[in-house]
Enzyme design. Structure first.
Site, PDB file in Angstrom:
ATOM      1  N   ASP A 292       1.169  -1.372   0.294  1.00 39.21           N
ATOM      2  CA  ASP A 292      -0.388  -0.554  -0.420  1.00 39.21           C
ATOM      3  C   ASP A 292       0.831   1.513  -0.077  1.00 39.21           C
ATOM      4  OD1 ASP A 292      -1.870   2.100   0.672  1.00 39.21           O
ATOM      5  OD2 ASP A 292      -2.963   0.798   2.193  1.00 39.21           O
TER       6      ASP A 292
ATOM      7  N   ASP B 171     -10.650   3.557  -1.997  1.00 35.82           N
ATOM      8  CA  ASP B 171     -11.600   3.037  -0.139  1.00 35.82           C
ATOM      9  C   ASP B 171     -12.926   2.749  -1.005  1.00 35.82           C
ATOM     10  OD1 ASP B 171      -9.067   2.411   0.281  1.00 35.82           O
ATOM     11  OD2 ASP B 171      -9.374   2.653   2.067  1.00 35.82           O
TER      12      ASP B 171
HETATM   13  C1  GAL Z   1      -5.949   1.836   2.525  1.00 34.31           C
HETATM   14  C2  GAL Z   1      -6.432   0.682   1.783  1.00 34.31           C
HETATM   15  C3  GAL Z   1      -7.497   0.113   2.694  1.00 34.31           C
HETATM   16  C4  GAL Z   1      -6.593  -0.472   3.703  1.00 34.31           C
HETATM   17  C5  GAL Z   1      -5.652   0.314   4.706  1.00 34.31           C
HETATM   18  C6  GAL Z   1      -5.038   0.176   5.778  1.00 34.31           C
HETATM   19  O1  GAL Z   1      -4.586   2.442   1.789  1.00 34.31           O
HETATM   20  O2  GAL Z   1      -6.813   1.016   0.534  1.00 34.31           O
HETATM   21  O3  GAL Z   1      -7.680  -0.982   1.677  1.00 34.31           O
HETATM   22  O4  GAL Z   1      -5.705  -1.524   3.506  1.00 34.31           O
HETATM   23  O5  GAL Z   1      -5.527   0.996   3.701  1.00 34.31           O
HETATM   24  O6  GAL Z   1      -4.793   1.041   6.945  1.00 34.31           O
END
Ligand code: GAL
Length: 652
Positions: free
Chosen positions: A404, A467
């Site tokens: 990420d 998200d």
């Molecule tokens: C976001 C991601 C989510 C989750 C989250 C965890 O950036 O899009 O799916 O993984 O971080 O902090």
């Protein structure tokens, strides 16, 4: 002359006074607008969806209802309102953007009024309508073809003139959760992917997915050397050394009979030959995740029967590592040990025990990190330790890595393509040095059109969006927004429109039942299946209700997602709120989704012309798993609001 004017003006004043005395003004913003569903932000009483003043076309309004398209509010009038008035437009807070939307007012059956397309920085429009004798009306702001971005749609100066019953905001009518998926039969039936990739010499773990009464005896004919099958559990393990394509016949026998299914095992350079099917901890637990919850999820995947339909990954998302400030590391309180190996936090005291346990069930386990110094939730990530961490992930036995971007924002110089690609290449190179098949999932929300270069940097899938949340506007804008990306998906490399939001979700610790209606949930699963998307269950699998279970265990729907040629559906028709999507399948048949994004049930048609077909075809309803009959030329179905008809069109 003067006397006449005086008399007329006295009369007019009298009439105006009478109106003023007889009708109450009820502002739309004084109703319980929390009942509205809107695309983004918060329904605003006398403010915009961002909490700013309501300003349209340079004029500031004291009163108004701030929304974001797609927005819907049901109001019960019970015949008590005489008129409704408003001025509508896109809030000047988005003056310089490219928002565009249409405002509509419906009764329960008819469109009463609609605006022209209103645009950021454009003119506002007024509406003044009779509400006489109306029982219920629905205020909508709808997105246009360019999607929902910047559509800050305001109903300014919006009021009813009321005599009698006062208007009240009401909930959207509820829908029954109708289960369409037939129950699994007691006889054996093998499900799951028909093709599976492994790299030479790496651990192989595959649980034959089969429904039917236990005990069951499993066999596999034609397994490559190096693999062995546990005939009681149906779990195949081992290592294949020789590159090749192996045609295997699986069989499952119970007291009722035997079922066979072909599985092609391809030992070569590619994995994730079909979209991964599994679970991820984020949409239910977020940072409230711990190792007991992950173990319970793995147990639930097996005990509930989900694993018998092919679900196989248990993925831990953020929050398993150490938070630099909290010193919550299992070993020595430090983020990393003397050799630079990453520590886990106390909620995951026995990570190796956990991965071993998940593997013992024949399932696979995934992890999460990122290229920045920290993850999105502020936990330690891989920056400058990529090789160490990749090795650690392999040693721990992980089979999936979601990587990420998030905090790498602080490191990247800009969002140019070389900068966007760089950290994903670094981790790819690190993963290439370990002897483990780890699905590499890029998570950077679609920046730089990642679908165009995700394969080039070695990704097996990549998030195409921000998200998802469990509401219609989020799900529909993401799902239908995938149109045009189909040419970038295929075996080993998939577009990922984010995880599923059916069942009990909530981003932990508190969970709630998804806010999607039953029809919206059918749309969600059907669309994600057509999109050949990785399917990652986002709910607490220990609390599965029958409806959610039925959505996740329809083998004919899952087969569409898992089809071996790995084509992602294309949108072949968009007619306002009606859409038709088509996915080509290995056997030459076509999976077709007929979608209705409008507020009312309506017929939707797919024509053979648009499908490139001619003559007679059988249309099979995939959710109820029955043939609807023979059709030639076209097929039409009445689709409920926000619902879908998912069919397969085939020749006998
Ligand atoms: C976001 C991601 C989510 C989750 C989250 C965890 O950036 O899009 O799916 O993984 O971080 O902090």
């Amino acid at each position: 002359m003067k006397t006449t004017i005086l008399i007329i003006s006295l009369l007019l004043t009298g009439i105006i006074e009478t109106i003023a005395q007889t009708y109450d003004t009820v502002w739309l913003s004084s109703l319980d607008i929390s009942k509205a569903t809107i695309g983004w932000g918060k329904p605003g009483a006398d403010v915009s969806c961002m909490g700013n003043p309501i300003i349209l076309d340079g004029i500031t309004y004291k009163k108004g209802f701030g929304t974001h398209a797609p927005g819907v509010l049901y109001v019960k009038l019970s015949g008590g309102s005489a008129r409704f008035h408003a001025t509508v437009g896109i809030n000047d807070e988005e003056k310089a953007s490219v928002g565009s939307a249409i405002f509509k007012i419906y009764t329960k059956t008819d469109l009463l009024w609609q605006s022209d397309i209103v645009r950021s920085g454009g003119h506002a429009q007024s509406v003044d309508l009779s509400m006489a004798k109306l029982d219920t009306i629905i205020f909508c702001s709808e997105t246009t073809a360019d999607g929902p971005n910047y559509d800050h749609t305001d109903w300014a100066d919006a009021y009813f003139l009321v005599k009698g019953s006062k208007p009240i905001a009401i909930d959207r009518p509820s829908e029954p959760a109708v289960i369409l998926t037939p129950k699994a039969a007691p006889g054996p039936k093998i499900n799951g992917p028909k093709v599976y990739g492994v790299r030479p010499g790496n651990d192989f773990i595959f649980r034959i997915a089969a429904t039917g009464e236990r005990p069951m005896v499993f066999k596999a004919k034609g397994l490559p050397a190096g693999l062995k099958l546990d005939s009681k559990t149906g779990i195949i393990t081992g290592r294949v050394k020789k590159i090749g394509k192996y045609e295997v016949t699986l069989s499952a026998t119970n007291i009722i009979g035997t079922s066979n299914r072909k599985l092609t095992i391809i030992c070569g350079s590619q994995i994730a030959l079909t979209p991964p099917l599994g679970w991820n901890s984020w949409n239910c637990f977020a940072c409230a995740v711990d190792q007991d919850k992950v173990k319970a999820a793995a147990d639930a995947m097996v005990k509930s029967g989900l694993a018998d339909h092919g679900w196989s990954y248990i993925n831990i998302d953020d929050c398993w590592m150490v938070q630099p400030e909290s010193k919550d590391a299992v070993v020595g309180g430090e983020i990393r040990d003397d050799q630079g190996n990453m520590n886990v936090n106390r909620k995951f005291a026995d990570m190796k025990g956990l991965t071993t346990y998940v593997h013992s069930l024949g399932l696979k386990i995934g992890t999460y990190s990122g290229p920045g110094p920290k993850t999105c939730a502020g936990y330690t990530a891989c920056y400058k330790f990529e090789e160490k961490d990749a090795l650690k992930f392999a040693e721990l036995g992980f089979d999936y890595l979601k990587y990420d971007w998030c905090d790498y924002e602080r490191i990247a110089k800009d969002h140019s393509l070389p900068e966007l690609k760089k950290p994903y290449r670094v981790m790819r190179d690190a993963l290439n040095k370990v002897n483990r098949d780890i699905i590499y999932s890029l998570c950077q929300y679609g920046m730089g059109d990642v679908w165009q270069w995700g394969t080039e940097v070695g990704g097996n899938c990549w998030r195409t969006t921000g998200d998802i949340t469990d509401d219609w506007s989020s799900m529909e804008s993401i799902g239908f927004g995938q149109a045009g990306k189909e040419k970038y998906a295929g075996p080993g490399h998939w577009n990922d429109p984010d995880m599923l939001v059916v069942g009990k979700v909530g981003w932990g610790p508190q969970l709630h039942t998804t806010r999607l209606t039953p029809n919206e949930q059918y749309t969600h699963i059907s669309l994600w299946a057509l999109l050949a998307s990785p399917l990652l269950i986002g709910c607490d699998m220990t609390q599965l209700d029958d409806f959610t279970y039925s959505l996740l265990t329809n083998d004919e729907v899952l087969d569409i997602n898992q089809d071996p040629i790995g084509k992602q559906a294309s949108r072949i028709l968009k007619d306002g709120n009606f859409e038709v999507w088509v996915k080509e399948l290995e056997d030459g048949s076509k999976a077709v989704g007929l979608f209705n994004r409008s507020l009312f049930a309506a017929p939707v048609t797919v024509s053979w012309n648009d499908l490139g077909l001619a003559g007679n075809y059988i249309v099979r309803d995939l959710w109820s798993q029955h043939d609807e009959g023979n059709y030639s030329g076209s097929f039409t179905a009445t689709i409920p609001s926000h619902g879908v008809k998912l069919v397969r069109i085939y020749k006998k």
